[in-house]
Design a protein around this motif. Structure first.
Motif, PDB file in Angstrom:
ATOM      1  N   THR A  63       0.846  -1.190  -0.030  1.00 40.14           N
ATOM      2  CA  THR A  63       0.113   0.168   0.050  1.00 40.14           C
ATOM      3  C   THR A  63       0.927   1.152  -0.061  1.00 40.14           C
ATOM      4  O   THR A  63       0.501   2.367  -0.522  1.00 40.14           O
ATOM      5  N   GLN A  64       1.950   1.236   0.618  1.00 39.14           N
ATOM      6  CA  GLN A  64       2.846   2.338   0.654  1.00 39.14           C
ATOM      7  C   GLN A  64       3.545   2.487  -0.506  1.00 39.14           C
ATOM      8  O   GLN A  64       3.977   3.783  -0.997  1.00 39.14           O
ATOM      9  N   LEU A  65       3.736   1.703  -1.648  1.00 42.19           N
ATOM     10  CA  LEU A  65       3.850   2.221  -3.119  1.00 42.19           C
ATOM     11  C   LEU A  65       3.098   3.408  -3.716  1.00 42.19           C
ATOM     12  O   LEU A  65       3.511   3.957  -4.418  1.00 42.19           O
ATOM     13  N   GLU A  66       1.918   3.650  -2.967  1.00 42.73           N
ATOM     14  CA  GLU A  66       1.060   4.829  -3.401  1.00 42.73           C
ATOM     15  C   GLU A  66       1.813   6.119  -3.231  1.00 42.73           C
ATOM     16  O   GLU A  66       1.800   7.290  -4.016  1.00 42.73           O
ATOM     17  N   GLN A  67       2.625   6.218  -2.112  1.00 46.70           N
ATOM     18  CA  GLN A  67       3.542   7.268  -1.765  1.00 46.70           C
ATOM     19  C   GLN A  67       4.455   7.745  -3.016  1.00 46.70           C
ATOM     20  O   GLN A  67       4.868   8.639  -3.328  1.00 46.70           O
ATOM     21  N   LEU A  68       4.949   6.462  -3.502  1.00 43.99           N
ATOM     22  CA  LEU A  68       6.085   6.953  -4.575  1.00 43.99           C
ATOM     23  C   LEU A  68       5.300   7.234  -5.898  1.00 43.99           C
ATOM     24  O   LEU A  68       5.461   8.137  -6.476  1.00 43.99           O
ATOM     25  N   PHE A  69       4.032   6.799  -6.118  1.00 38.90           N
ATOM     26  CA  PHE A  69       3.239   7.075  -7.393  1.00 38.90           C
ATOM     27  C   PHE A  69       2.993   8.526  -7.201  1.00 38.90           C
ATOM     28  O   PHE A  69       2.789   9.241  -8.194  1.00 38.90           O
ATOM     29  N   ASN A  70       2.616   9.099  -5.941  1.00 37.27           N
ATOM     30  CA  ASN A  70       2.146  10.400  -5.846  1.00 37.27           C
ATOM     31  C   ASN A  70       3.293  11.473  -5.993  1.00 37.27           C
ATOM     32  O   ASN A  70       3.117  12.514  -6.307  1.00 37.27           O
ATOM     33  N   LYS A  71       4.530  10.712  -5.938  1.00 43.38           N
ATOM     34  CA  LYS A  71       5.762  11.759  -6.195  1.00 43.38           C
ATOM     35  C   LYS A  71       6.063  11.876  -7.665  1.00 43.38           C
ATOM     36  O   LYS A  71       6.292  13.164  -8.201  1.00 43.38           O
ATOM     37  N   ASP A  72       5.582  10.658  -8.514  1.00 42.63           N
ATOM     38  CA  ASP A  72       5.957  10.693  -9.712  1.00 42.63           C
ATOM     39  C   ASP A  72       4.952   9.784 -10.694  1.00 42.63           C
ATOM     40  O   ASP A  72       5.014   8.402 -10.304  1.00 42.63           O
ATOM     41  N   VAL A  73       4.018  10.255 -11.256  1.00 48.04           N
ATOM     42  CA  VAL A  73       3.155   9.127 -12.014  1.00 48.04           C
ATOM     43  C   VAL A  73       4.108   8.510 -13.006  1.00 48.04           C
ATOM     44  O   VAL A  73       4.956   8.948 -13.532  1.00 48.04           O
ATOM     45  N   GLY A  74       3.721   7.203 -13.069  1.00 41.20           N
ATOM     46  CA  GLY A  74       4.758   6.285 -14.058  1.00 41.20           C
ATOM     47  C   GLY A  74       6.100   6.032 -13.409  1.00 41.20           C
ATOM     48  O   GLY A  74       7.183   5.937 -14.067  1.00 41.20           O
ATOM     49  N   ASN A  75       6.314   6.179 -12.106  1.00 42.46           N
ATOM     50  CA  ASN A  75       7.687   6.117 -11.515  1.00 42.46           C
ATOM     51  C   ASN A  75       8.090   4.657 -11.587  1.00 42.46           C
ATOM     52  O   ASN A  75       7.622   3.729 -11.566  1.00 42.46           O
ATOM     53  N   TYR A  76       9.550   4.747 -12.195  1.00 45.43           N
ATOM     54  CA  TYR A  76      10.314   3.474 -12.465  1.00 45.43           C
ATOM     55  C   TYR A  76      10.379   2.622 -11.409  1.00 45.43           C
ATOM     56  O   TYR A  76      10.449   1.499 -11.909  1.00 45.43           O
ATOM     57  N   MET A  77      10.480   3.112 -10.209  1.00 43.88           N
ATOM     58  CA  MET A  77      10.894   2.158  -9.105  1.00 43.88           C
ATOM     59  C   MET A  77       9.558   1.228  -8.820  1.00 43.88           C
ATOM     60  O   MET A  77       9.903   0.137  -8.217  1.00 43.88           O
ATOM     61  N   ILE A  78       8.435   1.915  -8.965  1.00 49.04           N
ATOM     62  CA  ILE A  78       7.233   0.999  -8.819  1.00 49.04           C
ATOM     63  C   ILE A  78       7.303  -0.127  -9.650  1.00 49.04           C
ATOM     64  O   ILE A  78       7.137  -1.301  -9.292  1.00 49.04           O
ATOM     65  N   ARG A  79       7.582   0.150 -10.972  1.00 47.49           N
ATOM     66  CA  ARG A  79       7.735  -0.954 -11.881  1.00 47.49           C
ATOM     67  C   ARG A  79       8.921  -1.919 -11.511  1.00 47.49           C
ATOM     68  O   ARG A  79       8.741  -3.314 -11.626  1.00 47.49           O
ATOM     69  N   VAL A  80       9.966  -1.460 -11.002  1.00 44.52           N
ATOM     70  CA  VAL A  80      11.219  -2.264 -10.453  1.00 44.52           C
ATOM     71  C   VAL A  80      10.746  -3.199  -9.269  1.00 44.52           C
ATOM     72  O   VAL A  80      10.878  -4.467  -9.525  1.00 44.52           O
ATOM     73  N   PHE A  81       9.769  -2.812  -8.528  1.00 49.99           N
ATOM     74  CA  PHE A  81       9.306  -3.628  -7.445  1.00 49.99           C
ATOM     75  C   PHE A  81       8.525  -4.669  -7.961  1.00 49.99           C
ATOM     76  O   PHE A  81       8.550  -5.716  -7.692  1.00 49.99           O
TER      77      PHE A  81
END
Length: 296
Positions: free
Chosen positions: A235-253
């Motif tokens: 659920t905390q991945l949403e914090q990364l999404f809110n920083k940058d839409v399409g965040n590369y690190m979400i995809r990496v994880f």
């Protein structure tokens, strides 16, 4: 005296062998290439396997069973003389406490991997300068594997290894090769290590730690709490999404963990905030919607 020397020699040999950190499977696939010399790919595969598995990458003493299982899959798309165009997929796993299960940690597909290689040339790594895109790319991913693996056992435990990967990247930038450059919108080696080390994305490394150490590693002793920690981490991945839409690190994880997440939350009783987690996953990676619907 001779017996003492032999015992010491054996001891040193064992110590050296135990200090190697990776157990890597290397595959070089050249099915797309029309070449009269297929042997060069077998030679490269063997050379890379020995280079990765027989090099001492850290100053730690590592027992054989503690070596990190990983895989480097190189798919060559074109060869011209000793120049090769390829992609490289890098995967790693780590054991889960109290089980025989190995959880995926990294699954990175790098499509921008061109290199030069002369058959039977030794693979040598010079820590003070860039010599070879082949060697630097492999070394970069070795330290990335070591760093992220260590992060799953201790909060930011892989800092030194990730900084070493960054140093490899900074040296390689001098080559002008695109995979190392700071290019807007490019999901490349620069962006990967820059984001891992950026305070802006510090949440990601906490997620790696909590998902594995406070989540999966607790399954054998307290399944309910372990699943809640995994759920919270995702659920905390949403914090990364809110920083940058399409965040590369979400995809990496999620490239490494998506199938595992689905398996965890379609097996057994629904956890407390499972619906919220599924909603977050739909939001941050809608292209995997079919997967996330399984856990709604």
């Amino acid at each position: 005296m001779r017996n003492i020397v032999l015992v010491l020699a054996c001891f040193l040999s064992i110590a050296t062998a135990n200090s190697q950190e990776l157990n890597a499977l290397v595959t070089v696939n050249a099915d797309q290439v029309q070449s009269t010399n297929k042997q060069v790919y077998s030679t490269l595969e063997i050379a890379l396997t020995e280079f990765i598995n027989q090099t001492e990458w850290t100053n730690k003493t590592v027992k054989p069973q503690e070596r990190i299982n990983c895989a480097f899959t190189i798919i060559v798309s074109n060869q011209s003389g000793n120049n090769f165009d390829a992609s490289i997929q890098v995967q790693s796993t780590r054991p889960v406490f109290g089980s025989t299960y190995e959880t995926p940690v990294l699954n990175i597909n790098d499509g921008n991997f061109s290199f030069r290689y002369n058959e039977f040339d030794p693979l040598l790594y010079n820590a003070t300068q860039f010599d070879s895109n082949l060697v630097s790319t492999i070394v970069f991913y070795v330290y990335t594997i070591l760093g992220v693996d260590a992060d799953t056992f201790a909060l930011k435990g892989g800092q030194n290894y990730l900084k070493e990967a960054e140093r490899v990247m900074l040296q390689a930038q001098q080559s002008g090769i695109s995979g190392w450059q700071n290019q807007v919108g490019s999901q490349n080696r620069f962006e990967l290590i820059d984001n891992f080390l950026s305070p802006k994305y510090a949440t990601l490394r906490s997620i790696y730690y909590n998902f594995h150490r406070n989540g999966l590693d607790k399954f054998s002793s307290d399944l309910t709490n372990g699943k809640q920690q995994v759920e919270l981490s995702v659920t905390q991945l949403e914090q990364l999404f809110n920083k940058d839409v399409g965040n590369y690190m979400i995809r990496v994880f999620l490239d490494a963990k998506s199938d595992e997440i689905v398996t965890i939350f379609t097996d057994g009783k629904e956890s407390r905030n499972q619906q919220k987690m599924a909603t977050v996953l739909q939001k941050i990676m809608p292209t995997q919607g079919n997967k996330w619907r399984k856990i709604e």
